[in-house]
Write a protein that holds these residues in place. Structure first.
Motif, mmCIF file in Angstrom:
data_model
loop_
_atom_site.group_PDB
_atom_site.id
_atom_site.type_symbol
_atom_site.label_atom_id
_atom_site.label_comp_id
_atom_site.label_asym_id
_atom_site.label_seq_id
_atom_site.Cartn_x
_atom_site.Cartn_y
_atom_site.Cartn_z
ATOM 1 N N ASN A 92 -10.839 -62.149 32.168
ATOM 2 C CA ASN A 92 -10.327 -63.157 32.805
ATOM 3 C C ASN A 92 -9.493 -63.267 34.021
ATOM 4 O O ASN A 92 -9.925 -63.475 35.180
ATOM 5 C CB ASN A 92 -9.693 -64.288 31.982
ATOM 6 C CG ASN A 92 -9.912 -65.713 32.561
ATOM 7 O OD1 ASN A 92 -9.900 -65.867 33.505
ATOM 8 N ND2 ASN A 92 -9.178 -66.591 31.536
ATOM 9 N N SER A 95 -11.508 -60.911 36.688
ATOM 10 C CA SER A 95 -12.270 -61.688 37.499
ATOM 11 C C SER A 95 -11.692 -62.743 38.448
ATOM 12 O O SER A 95 -12.107 -63.059 39.651
ATOM 13 C CB SER A 95 -13.422 -62.557 36.656
ATOM 14 O OG SER A 95 -12.481 -63.791 36.061
ATOM 15 N N SER A 96 -10.435 -63.458 37.958
ATOM 16 C CA SER A 96 -9.696 -64.215 38.927
ATOM 17 C C SER A 96 -9.093 -63.380 40.160
ATOM 18 O O SER A 96 -9.015 -63.824 41.179
ATOM 19 C CB SER A 96 -8.435 -64.883 38.115
ATOM 20 O OG SER A 96 -8.926 -65.662 37.171
ATOM 21 N N MET A 98 -10.298 -60.881 41.556
ATOM 22 C CA MET A 98 -11.712 -60.411 42.368
ATOM 23 C C MET A 98 -12.088 -61.822 43.132
ATOM 24 O O MET A 98 -12.393 -61.407 44.373
ATOM 25 C CB MET A 98 -12.506 -59.698 41.463
ATOM 26 C CG MET A 98 -12.347 -58.343 41.234
ATOM 27 S SD MET A 98 -14.015 -57.735 40.368
ATOM 28 C CE MET A 98 -13.770 -58.298 38.954
ATOM 29 N N THR A 99 -12.164 -62.696 42.666
ATOM 30 C CA THR A 99 -12.508 -64.063 43.340
ATOM 31 C C THR A 99 -11.370 -64.638 43.968
ATOM 32 O O THR A 99 -11.823 -65.212 45.267
ATOM 33 C CB THR A 99 -13.209 -64.852 42.350
ATOM 34 O OG1 THR A 99 -12.291 -65.268 41.386
ATOM 35 C CG2 THR A 99 -14.318 -64.148 41.851
ATOM 36 N N ASN A 100 -10.360 -64.531 43.610
ATOM 37 C CA ASN A 100 -9.318 -65.763 44.199
ATOM 38 C C ASN A 100 -7.825 -64.961 43.852
ATOM 39 O O ASN A 100 -7.267 -65.269 42.875
ATOM 40 C CB ASN A 100 -9.302 -67.005 43.847
ATOM 41 C CG ASN A 100 -8.255 -67.815 44.885
ATOM 42 O OD1 ASN A 100 -7.688 -67.170 45.593
ATOM 43 N ND2 ASN A 100 -8.115 -69.031 44.423
ATOM 44 N N SER A 109 -2.455 -69.919 35.539
ATOM 45 C CA SER A 109 -2.741 -68.602 35.139
ATOM 46 C C SER A 109 -1.700 -68.147 34.071
ATOM 47 O O SER A 109 -1.877 -67.427 33.305
ATOM 48 C CB SER A 109 -2.466 -67.658 36.372
ATOM 49 O OG SER A 109 -3.601 -67.807 37.214
#
Length: 135
Positions: A92, A95-96, A98-100, A109
């Motif tokens: 989680n 992925s956070s 990498m995306t934002n 968060s």
């Protein structure tokens, strides 16, 4: 009861409380699906299903922890669930990132970091409980 067993039991009660909160959140999501427009109903329903899955996972995880804290020979299930929970938390966060990357500093968060910390403490202390069982 050793201090490690007490910590595992406290972690388990925290996980149980999070599971109940996830159930409440899922209930609110299901109740609110009808209030959304057609394009977002599917997304809201999917989020509610994810909340239900997280709730079930946390409640089972907590039950295994309480069982293992009471009887150290039964701590294995909690350790297995902790490995899965740690993997999901790390995925989680990754992925956070990498995306934002900016999302990692937002207050939302904090829940993920808290989950990671609680699970990590539970996993480490369950190792100590496992050593007690091996004696």
């Amino acid at each position: 009861m050793s201090s490690s067993q007490k910590v595992v039991k406290i972690v388990s009660f925290v996980l149980f409380a999070l599971g109940i909160l996830d159930l409440v959140g899922a209930g609110f999501m299901i109740a609110g699906v009808g209030l959304t427009n057609g394009g977002t109903q599917g997304t809201a329903a999917m989020v509610a299903i994810m909340f239900f899955i997280m709730a079930a996972f946390n409640i089972v995880f907590a039950a295994l922890g309480i069982r293992g804290a009471n009887n150290p020979r039964n701590i294995g299930g909690f350790r297995v669930m902790a490995v899965f929970a740690l993997a999901f938390d790390v995925l989680n966060i990754a992925s956070s990132a990498m995306t934002n990357p900016g999302a990692l500093a937002q207050p939302a968060s904090f829940v993920v970091y808290l989950s990671l910390a609680v699970t990590l403490v539970g996993f480490v202390k369950s190792g100590d409980v496992k050593k007690i069982a091996e004696k």
